[in-house]
Structure formats: C-alpha cells, structure tokens
Scaffold this motif. Structure first.
Motif, PDB file in Angstrom:
ATOM      1  N   ILE A  69      33.964  33.885  34.316  1.00  0.00           N
ATOM      2  CA  ILE A  69      33.332  34.950  35.107  1.00  0.00           C
ATOM      3  C   ILE A  69      32.183  35.579  34.328  1.00  0.00           C
ATOM      4  O   ILE A  69      31.099  35.798  34.878  1.00  0.00           O
ATOM      5  CB  ILE A  69      34.378  36.014  35.535  1.00  0.00           C
ATOM      6  CG1 ILE A  69      35.342  35.380  36.540  1.00  0.00           C
ATOM      7  CG2 ILE A  69      33.688  37.244  36.132  1.00  0.00           C
ATOM      8  CD1 ILE A  69      36.501  36.274  36.943  1.00  0.00           C
ATOM      9  N   TYR A 117      30.385  45.935  36.186  1.00  0.00           N
ATOM     10  CA  TYR A 117      30.720  45.093  37.339  1.00  0.00           C
ATOM     11  C   TYR A 117      31.523  43.872  36.894  1.00  0.00           C
ATOM     12  O   TYR A 117      32.481  43.466  37.553  1.00  0.00           O
ATOM     13  CB  TYR A 117      29.456  44.676  38.101  1.00  0.00           C
ATOM     14  CG  TYR A 117      29.767  43.961  39.399  1.00  0.00           C
ATOM     15  CD1 TYR A 117      30.357  44.652  40.459  1.00  0.00           C
ATOM     16  CD2 TYR A 117      29.519  42.613  39.568  1.00  0.00           C
ATOM     17  CE1 TYR A 117      30.675  44.006  41.660  1.00  0.00           C
ATOM     18  CE2 TYR A 117      29.831  41.958  40.756  1.00  0.00           C
ATOM     19  CZ  TYR A 117      30.413  42.658  41.795  1.00  0.00           C
ATOM     20  OH  TYR A 117      30.732  42.017  42.966  1.00  0.00           O
ATOM     21  N   MET A 171      35.347  42.899  38.155  1.00  0.00           N
ATOM     22  CA  MET A 171      35.762  41.617  38.738  1.00  0.00           C
ATOM     23  C   MET A 171      36.987  41.071  38.008  1.00  0.00           C
ATOM     24  O   MET A 171      37.944  40.604  38.634  1.00  0.00           O
ATOM     25  CB  MET A 171      34.615  40.592  38.672  1.00  0.00           C
ATOM     26  CG  MET A 171      33.480  40.883  39.621  1.00  0.00           C
ATOM     27  SD  MET A 171      32.272  39.544  39.684  1.00  0.00           S
ATOM     28  CE  MET A 171      31.463  39.684  38.088  1.00  0.00           C
ATOM     29  N   ASN A 228      40.141  43.128  38.740  1.00  0.00           N
ATOM     30  CA  ASN A 228      40.683  42.832  40.068  1.00  0.00           C
ATOM     31  C   ASN A 228      41.633  41.639  40.036  1.00  0.00           C
ATOM     32  O   ASN A 228      42.666  41.644  40.697  1.00  0.00           O
ATOM     33  CB  ASN A 228      39.555  42.526  41.061  1.00  0.00           C
ATOM     34  CG  ASN A 228      38.938  43.781  41.624  1.00  0.00           C
ATOM     35  OD1 ASN A 228      39.416  44.885  41.404  1.00  0.00           O
ATOM     36  ND2 ASN A 228      37.844  43.618  42.346  1.00  0.00           N
ATOM     37  N   PRO A 254      34.365  35.307  42.493  1.00  0.00           N
ATOM     38  CA  PRO A 254      34.650  36.649  41.977  1.00  0.00           C
ATOM     39  C   PRO A 254      33.668  37.685  42.520  1.00  0.00           C
ATOM     40  O   PRO A 254      32.483  37.413  42.665  1.00  0.00           O
ATOM     41  CB  PRO A 254      34.491  36.512  40.468  1.00  0.00           C
ATOM     42  CG  PRO A 254      34.167  35.106  40.185  1.00  0.00           C
ATOM     43  CD  PRO A 254      33.975  34.379  41.457  1.00  0.00           C
ATOM     44  N   HIS A 255      34.213  38.866  42.836  1.00  0.00           N
ATOM     45  CA  HIS A 255      33.402  39.984  43.317  1.00  0.00           C
ATOM     46  C   HIS A 255      34.238  41.244  43.163  1.00  0.00           C
ATOM     47  O   HIS A 255      35.435  41.162  42.904  1.00  0.00           O
ATOM     48  CB  HIS A 255      33.000  39.772  44.782  1.00  0.00           C
ATOM     49  CG  HIS A 255      34.162  39.559  45.689  1.00  0.00           C
ATOM     50  ND1 HIS A 255      34.778  38.335  45.807  1.00  0.00           N
ATOM     51  CD2 HIS A 255      34.848  40.401  46.496  1.00  0.00           C
ATOM     52  CE1 HIS A 255      35.795  38.445  46.651  1.00  0.00           C
ATOM     53  NE2 HIS A 255      35.861  39.695  47.086  1.00  0.00           N
ATOM     54  N   ALA A 256      33.618  42.369  43.322  1.00  0.00           N
ATOM     55  CA  ALA A 256      34.337  43.643  43.244  1.00  0.00           C
ATOM     56  C   ALA A 256      33.584  44.660  44.083  1.00  0.00           C
ATOM     57  O   ALA A 256      32.427  44.441  44.446  1.00  0.00           O
ATOM     58  CB  ALA A 256      34.438  44.111  41.792  1.00  0.00           C
ATOM     59  N   VAL A 304      29.581  34.044  41.631  1.00  0.00           N
ATOM     60  CA  VAL A 304      29.705  35.495  41.534  1.00  0.00           C
ATOM     61  C   VAL A 304      28.894  36.145  42.651  1.00  0.00           C
ATOM     62  O   VAL A 304      27.728  35.814  42.851  1.00  0.00           O
ATOM     63  CB  VAL A 304      29.213  36.005  40.156  1.00  0.00           C
ATOM     64  CG1 VAL A 304      29.150  37.528  40.129  1.00  0.00           C
ATOM     65  CG2 VAL A 304      30.120  35.489  39.047  1.00  0.00           C
TER      66      VAL A 304
END
Length: 145
Positions: A23, A40, A44, A47, A64-66, A99
C-alpha cells in the motif's frame, strides 16, 4: 477518465515485503504528486487492520482507500503491479494494488465505478495481470473506457 489519473502513477515491481508495504509503495506516486499526505496512507492501512481485507475486491486485486479525514488533497488513482503476489490478511493473494484517493464520497464512487467496469471484464483483468509495462496497462484501460 481513469487513464488521466493513471498517466504518471503506475508502478511495476517484482514484489513487496508485506501487504502494508504494498500500500505504501502503491500510494507513493500520489504522495509525490501532492494528491495525498502520509495520514491517508496510515488511514488505509488502519482500515485493513480494523476491518480485514475487504479491499480485495476480486481475486488478485486490492483497492485500498479510506475516508478523507484531511489526508486527500485532490482526487487520484495509482496502480502497483507485482510480479510476485503479496499476502493480505486471510491469505488473500494480491498482485495488483489500486489506491483510490477521493476528496469526497461522490468522487470516490465515480472512481470505484470506473475501476469496477474495468475489472468486471475477465479478459481485461487477465490482460492487466499479465501486462509487462505501463503503456500496456494504459492501453488496456483506455480500451474499456
């Protein structure tokens, strides 16, 4: 649309030491371009520690994201392709890490829907997994946009 984001954010490497590193490496181009900041990347990773590998959306591909808690400055997408898969939690093998960074949830949904339409096509997904260069990846994505 997606191609514009990926123009300068595709990396191809042999392997990543861990899923967390995959990531960090995948997010690096977005960090360099000023799309996101370090917080950020941490969000990710946190999470996944909290909720498990829900970001492995289809076998072999993680997204992956948040939520944007100030870590996303402008929308962006990056793609990391690994020759050797990295293990995510629950022994999920991943060799493509995309991402997603969106300033708000509507931008987020647009990006996810663009990516999903690319990945829903089995031939495209397979070609993506076998791609050997950035240009090849960009051509593939352009072909379905």
């Amino acid at each position: 649309m997606l191609c514009n984001y990926l123009e300068d954010t595709i990396e191809l490497i042999d392997s990543a030491p861990s899923w967390e590193d995959s990531i960090k490496i995948a997010a690096e181009p977005l960090l360099k371009q000023g799309n996101i900041n370090e917080s950020y990347i941490q969000d990710m990773i946190s999470n996944i520690h909290k909720f498990g590998p829900y970001i492995v959306i289809v076998p072999g591909i993680a997204m992956p994201h948040a939520q944007n808690k100030g870590g996303v400055i402008k929308n962006g997408v990056s793609l990391l392709k690994l020759k050797k898969p990295v293990l995510y939690p629950e022994d999920k093998e991943v060799n493509i890490v995309m991402v997603l960074a969106a300033t708000d949830s509507s931008g987020h949904l647009d990006l996810i829907s663009d990516l999903s339409s690319v990945l829903a096509d089995e031939d495209i997904k397979n070609s993506l997994e076998n791609a050997k260069s950035k240009d090849e990846i960009l051509r593939l994505i352009k072909s379905v946009e």
